[in-house]
Design a protein around this motif. Structure first.
Motif, PDB file in Angstrom:
ATOM      1  N   ILE A 354       0.834  -1.208   0.000  1.00  0.00           N
ATOM      2  CA  ILE A 354       0.000   0.000   0.000  1.00  0.00           C
ATOM      3  C   ILE A 354       0.866   1.254   0.000  1.00  0.00           C
ATOM      4  CG2 ILE A 354      -1.651   1.334   1.366  1.00  0.00           C
ATOM      5  CD1 ILE A 354      -2.810  -1.396   2.264  1.00  0.00           C
ATOM      6  N   SER A 357       2.196   1.775  -3.447  1.00  0.00           N
ATOM      7  CA  SER A 357       1.091   2.217  -4.288  1.00  0.00           C
ATOM      8  C   SER A 357       0.802   3.700  -4.082  1.00  0.00           C
ATOM      9  CB  SER A 357      -0.160   1.388  -3.987  1.00  0.00           C
ATOM     10  OG  SER A 357      -1.257   1.837  -4.750  1.00  0.00           O
ATOM     11  N   GLU A 358       0.796   4.129  -2.845  1.00  0.00           N
ATOM     12  CA  GLU A 358       0.553   5.544  -2.556  1.00  0.00           C
ATOM     13  C   GLU A 358       1.659   6.422  -3.116  1.00  0.00           C
ATOM     14  OE1 GLU A 358       0.084   5.618   1.662  1.00  0.00           O
ATOM     15  OE2 GLU A 358      -2.016   4.942   1.596  1.00  0.00           O
ATOM     16  N   THR A 361       1.266   7.067  -6.818  1.00  0.00           N
ATOM     17  CA  THR A 361       0.270   8.106  -7.107  1.00  0.00           C
ATOM     18  C   THR A 361       0.924   9.469  -7.262  1.00  0.00           C
ATOM     19  OG1 THR A 361      -1.356   6.870  -5.815  1.00  0.00           O
ATOM     20  CG2 THR A 361      -1.893   9.135  -6.332  1.00  0.00           C
ATOM     21  N   ARG A 379      -0.242  -0.217  -9.714  1.00  0.00           N
ATOM     22  CA  ARG A 379      -0.987   0.101  -8.491  1.00  0.00           C
ATOM     23  C   ARG A 379      -2.067  -0.949  -8.228  1.00  0.00           C
ATOM     24  NH1 ARG A 379      -3.815   5.047  -7.728  1.00  0.00           N
ATOM     25  NH2 ARG A 379      -3.573   4.504  -5.539  1.00  0.00           N
ATOM     26  N   ASN A 380      -2.680  -1.446  -9.287  1.00  0.00           N
ATOM     27  CA  ASN A 380      -3.675  -2.505  -9.141  1.00  0.00           C
ATOM     28  C   ASN A 380      -3.024  -3.761  -8.570  1.00  0.00           C
ATOM     29  OD1 ASN A 380      -6.019  -3.990  -9.312  1.00  0.00           O
ATOM     30  ND2 ASN A 380      -6.029  -4.139 -11.528  1.00  0.00           N
ATOM     31  N   GLY A 383      -2.366  -3.347  -4.980  1.00  0.00           N
ATOM     32  CA  GLY A 383      -3.619  -3.404  -4.241  1.00  0.00           C
ATOM     33  C   GLY A 383      -4.031  -4.836  -3.955  1.00  0.00           C
ATOM     34  N   GLY A 386      -1.918  -6.075  -1.116  1.00  0.00           N
ATOM     35  CA  GLY A 386      -2.347  -5.477   0.137  1.00  0.00           C
ATOM     36  C   GLY A 386      -3.622  -6.086   0.671  1.00  0.00           C
ATOM     37  N   ARG A 387      -4.593  -6.310  -0.210  1.00  0.00           N
ATOM     38  CA  ARG A 387      -5.870  -6.861   0.243  1.00  0.00           C
ATOM     39  C   ARG A 387      -5.749  -8.327   0.634  1.00  0.00           C
ATOM     40  NH1 ARG A 387      -7.403  -3.469  -4.058  1.00  0.00           N
ATOM     41  NH2 ARG A 387      -7.296  -5.221  -5.530  1.00  0.00           N
ATOM     42  N   SER A 433     -10.522  -8.030  -7.238  1.00  0.00           N
ATOM     43  CA  SER A 433     -11.196  -6.974  -8.005  1.00  0.00           C
ATOM     44  C   SER A 433     -12.364  -6.395  -7.212  1.00  0.00           C
ATOM     45  CB  SER A 433     -11.706  -7.537  -9.341  1.00  0.00           C
ATOM     46  OG  SER A 433     -10.711  -8.194 -10.065  1.00  0.00           O
TER      47      SER A 433
END
Length: 450
Positions: A354, A357-358, A361, A379-380, A383, A386-387, A433
């Motif tokens: 994460i 990913s930030e 951005t 970034r996907n 994510g 992270g999830r 997703s």
């Protein structure tokens, strides 16, 4: 080749090809975003826009049903018959040194599904798509290359079964779909040319009207209901899950326009078969993307991310197949209790993902074209890490998938098993997703969650 190909190297080979047909050198070469399999490069020659479509590597073409020469011939035939297909200018030659592909004259319009879905008069576009599909299905086999395959339904299902085993054979929802296909093969009908990938994402539209039909690499002879069903799959409706016909309108309107344009009378049973067939097909296609990345035939980041979209198709498969389940099984309300890891002390894998990913951005505005698209893909991917690192996903053993395929157990009628698969599908798509439109529909349907 692939994303390691420099624009300079590409320009040299492209100019060699253009010179062969008397065209000016390529200018303003730009890699277009998207494309699950092939690359697209836009450029100008003599002030006119063109597009180069090519494979990410020569190795990538080994498993394709036919080469780019056949695809180009199909597009030429469709264009000549009045289908809104592009005009093919030339095919690449091995001596050009830039792989396998061909050059087309660029058409107006956007391929962006979300931009298309936001256009006014979606019913007019739906009508255009129905008309062009009827024209494709009416193309005379005599004027088409002999190399175009004909899909034998049973053989097609057998190939899907083999791909499933090659990918590990350990996903019970896909096994359930395969078993249903084996048990419900329709009787053959007179084959017609199928586009093979007729959906949003492979068309161009402008001002609410169709301007182009692209990506003919999967063309084959078969049941016309296959083409009709593919574009209506949930995954290709994008944000308009509520519009079952390509995200643009109702199935009734789509079928009526197709029949009025000369298409066959639509059989709802065959339409359902091919919807399930193509959902299994795309689930396995997503899984194979990881194989392409692992074996080095295409090391694009997008391959590994697309492989995680398999769970979307599993969710859609369950919603399609549970129509056959007893009412008491469909009425069970799932209680989703995701077991999450508690974190303390050092950062977890998910928190690291994460954080990266930030940071990505912050450099988004410095990227352009395909690099900007790849940043979004990265970034996907982060994510997903992270999830998933924050939850234990439910699992079912490979032994159960073998029992499903052999018919020893039937998840549709086995008390409680469909309920277990609901939980598994929601958990998996929530990690892979979370913005997939069908997920919200499934949550409401299966858990009562709004």
């Amino acid at each position: 080749m692939g994303e390691n190909q420099t624009t300079g190297n590409l320009a040299e080979g492209l100019n060699t090809a253009l010179a062969r047909v008397g065209m000016a050198e390529a200018q303003e070469i730009e890699r277009l975003t998207g494309g699950a399999t092939m690359e697209s490069w836009r450029f100008t020659s003599g002030g006119e826009p063109h597009v180069l479509r090519r494979a990410p590597s020569l190795e990538f073409m080994n498993d394709r049903p036919f080469g780019h020469d056949v695809e180009a011939a199909v597009i030429r035939a469709a264009h000549a018959a009045g289908v809104r297909a592009p005009e093919v200018i030339l095919e690449l030659d091995p001596r050009d040194g830039i792989g396998s592909g061909f050059v087309m004259r660029a058409l107006p319009g956007t391929p962006d599904p979300r931009a298309i879905l936001a256009m006014e008069t979606p019913e007019a576009l739906l009508g255009d798509l129905a008309v062009d599909l009827a024209k494709i299905h009416a193309l005379d086999e005599v004027g088409l290359p002999d190399a175009i395959p004909t899909l034998d339904y049973a053989e097609g299902v057998a190939v899907l079964r083999a791909q499933f085993e090659e990918a590990g054979g350990d996903r019970p929802i896909i096994a359930l779909g395969l078993k249903w296909l084996m048990d419900n093969l329709p009787a053959p009908i007179s084959p017609v040319l199928n586009h093979g990938d007729y959906r949003l994402g492979n068309i161009l539209a402008e001002d609410g009207r169709l301007t182009g039909v692209l990506d003919w690499e999967l063309a084959h002879f078969g049941d016309p209901h296959e083409d009709l069903a593919f574009g209506c799959m949930a995954v290709w409706r994008f944000a308009r899950y509520d519009r079952p016909a390509l995200g643009l309108g109702s199935l009734e309107d789509y079928f009526a326009a197709y029949e009025a344009a000369g298409g066959v009378k639509v059989d709802r049973g065959r339409f359902r078969f091919w919807t399930i067939y193509r959902t299994v097909w795309w689930a396995l296609g997503c899984l194979r993307m990881a194989k392409f990345w692992r074996d080095g035939s295409d090391r694009m980041l997008e391959r590994v991310v697309i492989s995680r979209r398999t769970s979307e198709q599993e969710l859609d498969l369950l919603m399609l197949l549970e129509e056959d389940a007893p009412e008491e099984e469909r009425a069970l309300i799932s209680s989703l209790k995701t077991n999450r890891y508690s974190a303390s002390g050092e950062a977890t894998f998910g928190e690291v993902a994460i954080a990266v990913s930030e940071w990505l951005t912050t450099i988004k505005d410095k990227m352009e074209g395909h690099d900007r698209f790849q940043l979004a893909v990265a970034r996907n991917a982060l994510g997903i890490i992270g999830r998933e690192s924050g939850q234990r996903l439910s699992t079912i053993s490979k032994g159960m998938t073998d029992e499903i395929l052999s018919g020893q157990i039937d998840p549709i009628n086995e008390p409680g098993l469909l309920h277990t698969m609901h939980n598994m599908a929601i958990d998996k798509v929530s990690a892979d997703s979370p913005k997939y439109p069908a997920l919200a529909v499934a949550r409401k349907k299966w858990t009562g969650e709004k």
